[in-house]
Structures are given as structure tokens and as C-alpha cells.
Design a protein around this motif. Sequence first.
Motif, mmCIF file in Angstrom:
data_model
loop_
_atom_site.group_PDB
_atom_site.id
_atom_site.type_symbol
_atom_site.label_atom_id
_atom_site.label_comp_id
_atom_site.label_asym_id
_atom_site.label_seq_id
_atom_site.Cartn_x
_atom_site.Cartn_y
_atom_site.Cartn_z
ATOM 1 N N GLY A 309 0.807 -1.209 0.000
ATOM 2 C CA GLY A 309 0.000 0.000 0.000
ATOM 3 C C GLY A 309 0.844 1.265 0.000
ATOM 4 N N LEU A 310 1.887 1.281 0.798
ATOM 5 C CA LEU A 310 2.755 2.459 0.833
ATOM 6 C C LEU A 310 3.541 2.610 -0.464
ATOM 7 N N ALA A 311 3.928 1.492 -1.077
ATOM 8 C CA ALA A 311 4.620 1.565 -2.369
ATOM 9 C C ALA A 311 3.730 2.231 -3.413
ATOM 10 N N ALA A 312 2.428 1.972 -3.342
ATOM 11 C CA ALA A 312 1.492 2.541 -4.308
ATOM 12 C C ALA A 312 1.384 4.058 -4.190
ATOM 13 N N VAL A 313 1.733 4.606 -3.000
ATOM 14 C CA VAL A 313 1.705 6.064 -2.834
ATOM 15 C C VAL A 313 3.115 6.652 -2.869
ATOM 16 N N GLY A 314 4.095 5.835 -3.263
ATOM 17 C CA GLY A 314 5.444 6.351 -3.485
ATOM 18 C C GLY A 314 6.442 6.123 -2.372
ATOM 19 N N TRP A 315 6.035 5.433 -1.298
ATOM 20 C CA TRP A 315 6.954 5.167 -0.180
ATOM 21 C C TRP A 315 7.409 3.718 -0.296
ATOM 22 N N ASN A 316 8.578 3.513 -0.849
ATOM 23 C CA ASN A 316 9.099 2.175 -1.106
ATOM 24 C C ASN A 316 9.972 1.708 0.053
ATOM 25 N N ILE A 317 9.550 0.610 0.691
ATOM 26 C CA ILE A 317 10.224 0.070 1.866
ATOM 27 C C ILE A 317 10.511 -1.401 1.612
ATOM 28 N N PRO A 318 11.724 -1.865 1.865
ATOM 29 C CA PRO A 318 12.008 -3.299 1.705
ATOM 30 C C PRO A 318 11.108 -4.132 2.621
ATOM 31 N N LYS A 319 10.683 -5.292 2.131
ATOM 32 C CA LYS A 319 9.835 -6.161 2.942
ATOM 33 C C LYS A 319 10.670 -6.883 3.991
ATOM 34 N N PRO A 320 10.356 -6.706 5.262
ATOM 35 C CA PRO A 320 11.095 -7.433 6.303
ATOM 36 C C PRO A 320 10.765 -8.912 6.254
ATOM 37 N N ARG A 321 11.710 -9.722 6.717
ATOM 38 C CA ARG A 321 11.531 -11.172 6.710
ATOM 39 C C ARG A 321 11.045 -11.713 8.045
ATOM 40 N N ALA A 322 10.835 -10.820 9.009
ATOM 41 C CA ALA A 322 10.399 -11.284 10.332
ATOM 42 C C ALA A 322 9.926 -10.099 11.167
ATOM 43 N N THR A 323 9.311 -10.405 12.301
ATOM 44 C CA THR A 323 8.802 -9.530 13.362
ATOM 45 C C THR A 323 7.433 -8.954 13.001
ATOM 46 N N MET A 324 6.882 -8.174 13.910
ATOM 47 C CA MET A 324 5.606 -7.496 13.709
ATOM 48 C C MET A 324 5.821 -6.017 13.412
ATOM 49 N N PHE A 325 7.030 -5.675 12.956
ATOM 50 C CA PHE A 325 7.365 -4.277 12.718
ATOM 51 C C PHE A 325 7.868 -4.055 11.294
ATOM 52 N N ILE A 326 7.720 -2.810 10.848
ATOM 53 C CA ILE A 326 8.339 -2.335 9.609
ATOM 54 C C ILE A 326 9.244 -1.172 9.997
ATOM 55 N N TRP A 327 10.498 -1.267 9.590
ATOM 56 C CA TRP A 327 11.478 -0.204 9.851
ATOM 57 C C TRP A 327 11.631 0.555 8.539
ATOM 58 N N LYS A 375 -8.152 -1.634 9.348
ATOM 59 C CA LYS A 375 -7.496 -0.455 9.912
ATOM 60 C C LYS A 375 -6.140 -0.194 9.262
ATOM 61 N N LEU A 376 -5.437 -1.265 8.901
ATOM 62 C CA LEU A 376 -4.164 -1.068 8.211
ATOM 63 C C LEU A 376 -4.386 -0.442 6.837
ATOM 64 N N ASN A 377 -5.395 -0.895 6.122
ATOM 65 C CA ASN A 377 -5.715 -0.275 4.834
ATOM 66 C C ASN A 377 -6.086 1.186 5.005
ATOM 67 N N GLU A 378 -6.836 1.484 6.061
ATOM 68 C CA GLU A 378 -7.205 2.864 6.331
ATOM 69 C C GLU A 378 -5.972 3.695 6.711
ATOM 70 N N ALA A 379 -5.071 3.107 7.494
ATOM 71 C CA ALA A 379 -3.843 3.817 7.858
ATOM 72 C C ALA A 379 -3.015 4.142 6.617
ATOM 73 N N VAL A 380 -2.915 3.179 5.704
ATOM 74 C CA VAL A 380 -2.178 3.415 4.454
ATOM 75 C C VAL A 380 -2.835 4.534 3.655
ATOM 76 N N ARG A 381 -4.165 4.525 3.578
ATOM 77 C CA ARG A 381 -4.877 5.589 2.856
ATOM 78 C C ARG A 381 -4.577 6.952 3.472
ATOM 79 N N ARG A 382 -4.598 7.015 4.813
ATOM 80 C CA ARG A 382 -4.329 8.292 5.480
ATOM 81 C C ARG A 382 -2.892 8.749 5.267
ATOM 82 N N ILE A 383 -1.955 7.820 5.336
ATOM 83 C CA ILE A 383 -0.549 8.189 5.116
ATOM 84 C C ILE A 383 -0.364 8.707 3.698
ATOM 85 N N GLY A 384 -1.017 8.050 2.723
ATOM 86 C CA GLY A 384 -0.947 8.538 1.345
ATOM 87 C C GLY A 384 -1.463 9.956 1.229
ATOM 88 N N LYS A 385 -2.582 10.263 1.900
ATOM 89 C CA LYS A 385 -3.132 11.625 1.903
ATOM 90 C C LYS A 385 -2.138 12.593 2.518
#
Length: 397
Positions: A309-327, A375-385
Amino acid sequence: MKRFQSQRLSLLGSAIFSEMAQWKEEVIASGLDVIDLGIGSPDQPPSERVMQAMEQAVRKPENYGYPTSEGSLAFRETVARWYQYRFGVQLDAATDIITLMGSQDGLAHLAMAVTDPGDVVLLPDPGYPIYAGSLVLAGVTPFFLPLREDHDYLPKLEDIPEEIARQAKFILLNYPSNPLSAVAPRHFFERLVAYAKQYELLIVHDLAYSELAFDDFQPISILEIEGAKDVAVEFHSLSKSFNMAGCRIAFMVGQPDAVHALRLLKSNIDYGVFKAVQEAGIAALEEDMEQEHSVAALYEKRRDIVIDGLAAVGWNIPKPRATMFIWARIPEGWTSRQISREMLYAVGVVVIPGDAFGSEGEGYVRIALVQDEDKLNEAVRRIGKFLRERPVYNFIQ
């Protein structure tokens, strides 16, 4: 009037977390709906089997006496069986395992058990805040190891000054990592064990996220490495893997002298984990061994929702291979704290600024995958805005 608060309290944790809590309260008071992707607290309950075990255990009158500070033999024997099942590692329940009220309990107290004031300890930067906080409590001096993207967030052991390596009592690392979501290959652990033996260091490995791995990646225990049990202890928690965060149960395993030292300290502090919680922990580990119960698929799907979702709004982040977090590396033009604050006030999405975890975290934010898919989809939408309305800032691609 005397001030009834020690100076060391001001050195514990990060002031950023307190600031974030205050900002969140202000935003909620303003009427804006908040989606909290800050603290890594699981949003799911334990399995039905675990909850039933807890329910039955709390009705046993014998469970209301003092437990033992090292944990029941039944729980420790189950941990030993699970380590053999999961990692192929043999542990002696009598000497190699201590039960804890969450891994933070053990991480907060270990330095007091195995070091003396003035000793040196090697810590990761960025790192989970209690790592440094425990050294404040113990009067121990940290030497920070920078973990950087260009080295896969692994420490450069060769860059540690010889004098520091010889002074240090232990080195603390965490793979899969909070906050970095980084993983470490087997050859790194082999090198780390050899390094610890060379400098007579204890390795303290925080393995809380071993069961939250994706894309067919399977994290290892450092105790799988030949000779590691002579120089290493490892923390594991049932909080994230089995959705038992509120139960407060974890364990430390490995080097018998260090286990004994923590047991001795803990015997003077508390009486251990409520027996009913230990019985629920036994049920969780046994269920995993019988049915390969795993929460990894849930977090992998959530990871993909946010990353794609973030990649679609221009924020490209490598996919982590573990944990419940995105850095996530942040856009140019911001500091970590600025973007975290403005995103919260503008669109009501909470993320944690990277410098909350150490100076090397500047330029990043941590996003916790602790909400459902809607909620994650909504969070992505808000971040894109949020990003579209601030075109002056550019992303680092």
C-alpha cells in the motif's frame, strides 16, 4: 523539600515515548480518530486451548501459593522439549532454564546479576530501550554498536576497539530485531560465538520474534551453534508468538552460570510467575509442538498490506523477513520526530520515531502491524493523503 525521585529515572527509556503518549492524548481530545501503529502489543487473543488451560488452572486451589522464582519444573521441562523440537537444542531443565515475568523482566535484571558497577557492556544502536535502561539500573557503562542499513543491520565486530572488547562483560543482540526487523544468517552467529570465546564475553541474545518469520525464512537459535552454550544465553517470550503479552511469561536459557546468577537475583526480588499462567504457557508450547500453531501468516499478510500500500503512494520500503514491525526510511526533509508528530496530528496515525531507539535510528520510523486489515488499509490511505499534501518532501528511493 527533598525530591523523592532518583536521578537514574531520568536516564531510563526514551523521552520520545512520553512525548508520543502526550501527542496522542491531544489528538484524541481534538476529536480525530487515531490508528495506533506504535507499541508492539498483539491485538489477538491466545488460542482457545491456551485460554481453556488458564481457565482450568485458576480454579485449582493449589495454584494460589507462592510459585518458585525459577518457575515450575513442569514449565521448564516443556521449554526444554520445545527447544529440542524447534531448534534441535538440548537443555537441562534443572540448570539451563529460568522462567520470567516476560522477557523484559529478565532483560531488566540480567546486568545486575552478571556485572558490577563500572563494567562495560556492548549494546546495539538502534536497540530496544530496556537494553540500555538495564545498564542504568546496574551502574554499567554501555558501548554502542551502530547497526546500519549498508551492513544489513549487523554489528561490525572488527570495529570494536580491542581495549573495549577485553573490558566488556557481555554483548547483547536481537535477531530477528526490534525495531529493525533485521535478521542474521547462521555464519554471523558462528562468528559471534568465536568472538565471544576470544574475548571471554557472554552473548545475550533476545529471540522474542523467532516465530514471526515470513517468506519461508526460519530464524535460528544461537544455541544451535557448536560451543554456544558455553558463552551464550537466550531470551524467548510467549507474548508475541502465542498472543500472551498480558500473561507476562517468558524464559531465559543457556549458559548455566548466567542462568544461576539470574535465578539468585530473582529469588531476592519476587516469587515468580503465577502457576496458572505457567500452565497456560505449557499448553501454548505443547500446542505448537503438536499442531505447529503459528501467528506468522497473520503478520505476513499485514506486512504485505502495508508495504504494498505504501509503495502505491510512493513510499518504497524493503519487505522485512520477520517480526511485527516495519522499519522505514523516511522522506528527505524530515526528522524522525517531525514526521511522526505531523502524521499523527494531520491524519491520526501513530508511528514511533526511530531515534526513540538510539541515535542511529534517526531518519527512520517504526510501524507496528498491530491492527486488523481494515485499519491497516485505512492507515495506508491516510498516510498517502498526508504525503500528497506535502509534495515539497521527496522520498529517498
